[in-house]
Each structure stands twice: as C-alpha cells, then as structure tokens.
Design a protein around this motif. Structure first.
Motif, short mmCIF file in Angstrom:
data_model
loop_
_atom_site.label_atom_id
_atom_site.label_comp_id
_atom_site.label_asym_id
_atom_site.label_seq_id
_atom_site.Cartn_x
_atom_site.Cartn_y
_atom_site.Cartn_z
N UNK A 44 0.86 -1.18 0.00
CA UNK A 44 0.00 0.00 0.00
C UNK A 44 0.90 1.23 0.00
N UNK A 45 0.82 2.01 -1.08
CA UNK A 45 1.61 3.23 -1.20
C UNK A 45 0.81 4.37 -0.59
N UNK A 46 1.23 4.85 0.56
CA UNK A 46 0.49 5.89 1.28
C UNK A 46 0.86 7.29 0.81
N UNK A 47 2.10 7.43 0.35
CA UNK A 47 2.57 8.75 -0.06
C UNK A 47 3.74 8.59 -1.02
N UNK A 48 3.80 9.47 -2.04
CA UNK A 48 4.92 9.44 -2.97
C UNK A 48 4.67 8.58 -4.19
N UNK A 49 5.75 8.32 -4.93
CA UNK A 49 5.67 7.56 -6.18
C UNK A 49 6.39 6.23 -6.03
N UNK A 50 5.99 5.27 -6.87
CA UNK A 50 6.50 3.91 -6.76
C UNK A 50 7.97 3.83 -7.15
N UNK A 51 8.38 4.56 -8.20
CA UNK A 51 9.75 4.67 -8.70
C UNK A 51 10.84 3.92 -7.94
N UNK A 52 11.54 4.67 -7.09
CA UNK A 52 12.70 4.11 -6.38
C UNK A 52 12.30 2.99 -5.43
N UNK A 53 11.03 2.98 -5.01
CA UNK A 53 10.55 1.94 -4.10
C UNK A 53 10.66 0.56 -4.72
#
Length: 317
Positions: free
Chosen positions: A66-75
């Motif tokens: 679950x991405x709560x904040x920001x962009x998926x990119x580097x994650x």
C-alpha cells in the motif's frame, strides 16, 4: 538487530549505452549518498519511509503493498531487494537520499546496494563487495529489464573505475578533484531509454554498431588521458563522446543547452551522463567549477559540484 548502510551515487564519464552492448565504460562514485536504516518492527507489517522524497509505504501479509505517499519509482528497488534477500518478517526501513532521483546519477543503484548491505547486516550474513555488487545488479535487471553492472559496481566499490568488455572492473587513477560539475533536470526512465536505443539498433544495426564501436574507442583513449592527466585530451574526448550520444538519439533540448552553456562558461568538455532523455550532464572544468555552476543556475538549471568519492558502500557497525 538494527542495521545501517550507505552507498554513493555515480557519474558515467564515458561509455553509457555502449556498455549495455559489452563495450567498456568509465565511471566514478560521487560524494552524494543513499542511506538505508533497518529496525525491527513491532507491527504486523513492514514500513518503508523517506522524508527526503516524500515516500511512505507499508507491506502487509493481508493486503500486500500500500503506497500511502509518494511515487512507486525508487521503491521498486527496495521491494525487489526485500523479495530476494529478506525473509518477509516485519521490519521498518528508512531511506535518506542526497542523490537527485531520476537524474541519471545512480540513485537506484545506490538505494539497491545500500538496501542489500543493510539486509546482510540485519540478518548477520557474511558478505563481500563482489557479492553485494552482483546481487544489486540482479535487482536492477529484474526492475529495469536491461542493465549493465556498471552502476551497481561503482556504487559498491567507489572510486574511479574502468569496466572492460569482459565486465572486469579495474580501479584507475585520475585527478578529478575540483574539476566536475553536474547539471540536472528530471529524466526519462532508464529502461525506456535503453529500449529506445535497442529499437534503433534493430532498425539500423550496421550504423548503430559502428557508433558503439566509436564510443568504445573513445572510452579506451579517455582511460589513457585520465592516467596521464592530459586535461585537454580528456575534455576533447568528452565532446566527441557527446556527439556519438547525439547520434543514437538520447539527447534533449535542455541537456544540449546545459552542455553548450557549460562549454561557453569554460568547460574543457561536457556531455550527457547516464541514460539521457533528460537527466544530467557532466562538465569537466578543472578549477572553474564555481563559474559553471553559477552560469547553469542563472539559466534555471540545477547544478552541483561532483567531488569523487573513494568510498563505496559503507556498512555501519
């Protein structure tokens, strides 16, 4: 057990894109780093957070990511490293990063290397630099689809390196202190630019192969120029390498403007560093770095001095 590791970003001096086709390249670690801290979690999920880039995510056994904040990119790089090298027990991960994201300066490699090194320490695994570099390259391949080992190698080992056609890495000598400036904008995705060049190669194999060979010859000559501290030759070779990168279609108007602005401000050589399509340029300007930074900033570009870093990945004890 808490653990922490950091790894530097990088700038490619010669050979980007050609290195994907088993040509040599020269790169150096720069004094901007990514740091990963891992702590035991008392929750039933793993959390990943970075205040620097406004990122917050959780991984739950029930609901997944679950991405709560920001962009998926580097994650994506942290997630893939966790998939390969973690046992899925809940942990807390904090990312601190000084490297501009998506600017072709090795942010994904630095994050990947730091994550793997921190996981090794967290799990009390014996590790070596070659092992970290190899596994980090595996992560980048999985995420990007195609990647040379250059970025992860320089982030792991640090210093100034020459990657030959057999993918053997040699530390080389070169006096680059107080001589490099990086100008940067937001770039296209690396994988997208690698794919663009691959498609052009498929349409015009003879032409593009000759260009890749010319980049390789330029890189080999640049190695000698670095080792003999031939500043004029090194700058000229950078400009030649840039012309070849133009020919394979990875330049943009903003990159070109930064390149020529740097030369007009006194750089001996300047070129794209990284995948192109946006991103960064590097200007070789011994003892003129301040003027070039000021000139680029006056035109509205981001710019910074890029001091070489002898240190690669650092695992805190």
């Amino acid at each position: 057990m808490d653990s922490m590791a950091s790894a530097p970003g990088k700038a490619i001096l010669f050979g980007e894109h050609a290195v994907v086709y088993d040509k040599p390249a020269i790169a150096l670690a720069i004094n901007k780093r990514a740091t990963i801290t891992i702590k035991e979690s008392h929750k039933d999920y793993t959390s990943i957070k970075s205040d620097n880039i406004g990122l917050e995510a959780i991984i739950s056994p029930e609901t997944g990511l679950k991405l709560k904040k920001g962009e998926i990119g580097i994650l994506n790089y942290i997630l893939k490293a966790l998939e390969f090298y973690h046992d899925s027990k809940p942990i807390k991960i904090k990312l601190e990063i000084e490297i501009p994201i998506g600017a072709g300066l090795g942010s994904s490699a630095a994050v990947t290397v730091a994550t793997i090194a921190a996981l090794d320490k967290y799990h009390k695994r014996k590790t070596t630099l070659p092992s970290i570099a190899k596994r980090a390259h595996k992560v980048e391949l999985e995420v990007q689809g195609a990647a040379s080992p250059l970025d992860t190698s320089i982030s792991t080992h640090g210093g100034l390196i020459y990657l030959n056609e057999e993918k053997k890495i040699d530390q080389i000598k070169g006096d680059l202190k107080d001589s490099l400036v990086i100008g940067y904008t937001q770039s296209e995705d690396t994988a997208k630019m690698v794919k663009l060049v691959k498609e052009r190669m498929e349409r015009h194999p003879t032409i593009i192969n000759h260009i890749m060979d010319a980049i390789a010859h330029t890189t080999k000559k640049a190695k000698k120029a670095l080792e003999t501290n031939d500043k004029e030759c090194l700058g000229e070779l950078m400009n030649i390498n840039q012309g070849l990168l133009d020919a394979i279609g990875v330049n943009t108007r903003s990159l070109s403007d930064m390149i020529y602005t740097s030369r007009e401000a006194g750089a001996l050589g300047s070129k794209i560093t990284g995948a192109g399509g946006g991103g960064s340029i590097i200007a070789y300007s011994p003892n003129r770095t301040r003027k070039i930074i000021e000139t680029l900033k006056r035109k509205g570009y981001n710019a910074m001095k890029a001091d070489p870093s002898k240190k690669g990945v650092i695992i805190e004890h």
